[in-house]
Design a protein around this motif. Structure first.
Motif, short mmCIF file in Angstrom:
data_model
loop_
_atom_site.label_atom_id
_atom_site.label_comp_id
_atom_site.label_asym_id
_atom_site.label_seq_id
_atom_site.Cartn_x
_atom_site.Cartn_y
_atom_site.Cartn_z
N PRO A 36 4.39 0.00 12.30
CA PRO A 36 5.70 0.27 11.69
C PRO A 36 6.32 -0.96 11.01
O PRO A 36 7.20 -0.82 10.18
N ARG A 37 5.84 -2.16 11.34
CA ARG A 37 6.35 -3.37 10.68
C ARG A 37 5.57 -3.71 9.41
O ARG A 37 5.92 -4.67 8.72
N ASN A 38 4.51 -2.96 9.10
CA ASN A 38 3.76 -3.18 7.87
C ASN A 38 4.51 -2.52 6.73
O ASN A 38 4.91 -1.35 6.83
N ASP A 39 4.70 -3.23 5.64
CA ASP A 39 5.52 -2.75 4.53
C ASP A 39 4.77 -1.95 3.47
O ASP A 39 5.36 -1.57 2.45
N PHE A 40 3.48 -1.68 3.67
CA PHE A 40 2.68 -1.02 2.63
C PHE A 40 3.31 0.26 2.11
O PHE A 40 3.50 0.41 0.90
N TRP A 41 3.65 1.19 2.97
CA TRP A 41 4.16 2.50 2.52
C TRP A 41 5.51 2.36 1.82
O TRP A 41 5.78 3.05 0.83
#
Length: 168
Positions: A36-41
């Protein structure tokens, strides 16, 4: 080695996003960029690739938008720094096969380490000189929480540049 996260690939793709490798959260979810901390989406949506913010569980809808997802290395690790050179064995050849069979306009590496792992050379961000068949290659900054030193606005600028290159 089979990945815990499936490739999202099919005919008629305009662009394939190639991550580095699955992290534990992605492996548990069976979905790309599931931390959830990955900004890809979020970056995809804000740069105009998707009409709304997608959840990792909605990754298969990327095919309907003309986008695919894969990883340079299949092995699940805590972080990309845990990868070894052997984890990328055959990666360049597999990407060349994807480019040759699916003929996307481009392959975009989400992080310099994905490109470096596949081709054993350190890239700059942006459009690369190397091509796979008729497919151009583009390197984005990593969207991982471990890449927090690169501000969100800077990462968004690169995603927007990729989007502009794709629609030109």
């Amino acid at each position: 080695m089979t990945s815990a996260v499936p490739d999202i690939l099919g005919p008629g793709l305009r662009l394939v996003f190639c991550g580095i490798n699955p992290g534990f959260r992605s492996a548990d979810a069976g979905a790309h960029f599931a931390n959830p901390r990955n900004d890809f989406w979020r970056l995809l949506a804000e740069a105009g690739f998707t009409p709304r913010l997608l959840e990792p569980s909605g990754q298969w809808s990327m095919l309907d938008l003309g986008y695919g997802l894969t990883n340079a290395a299949p092995r699940t690790t805590r972080g990309s720094s845990d990868l070894r050179r052997a984890d990328f064995a055959g990666s360049a050849e597999r990407l060349e096969q994807i480019a040759g069979e699916l003929c996307p306009e481009g392959v975009s590496f989400v992080g310099k380490a994905a490109y470096e792992g596949a081709f054993h050379e350190r890239p700059e961000l942006g459009l690369q000189d190397r091509r796979l068949a008729d497919t151009w290659l583009f390197v984005l900054p990593s969207t991982s929480p471990a890449n927090a030193a690169v501000p969100y606005e800077e990462r968004l600028r690169w995603f927007a540049a990729l989007h502009d290159h794709l629609v030109d």
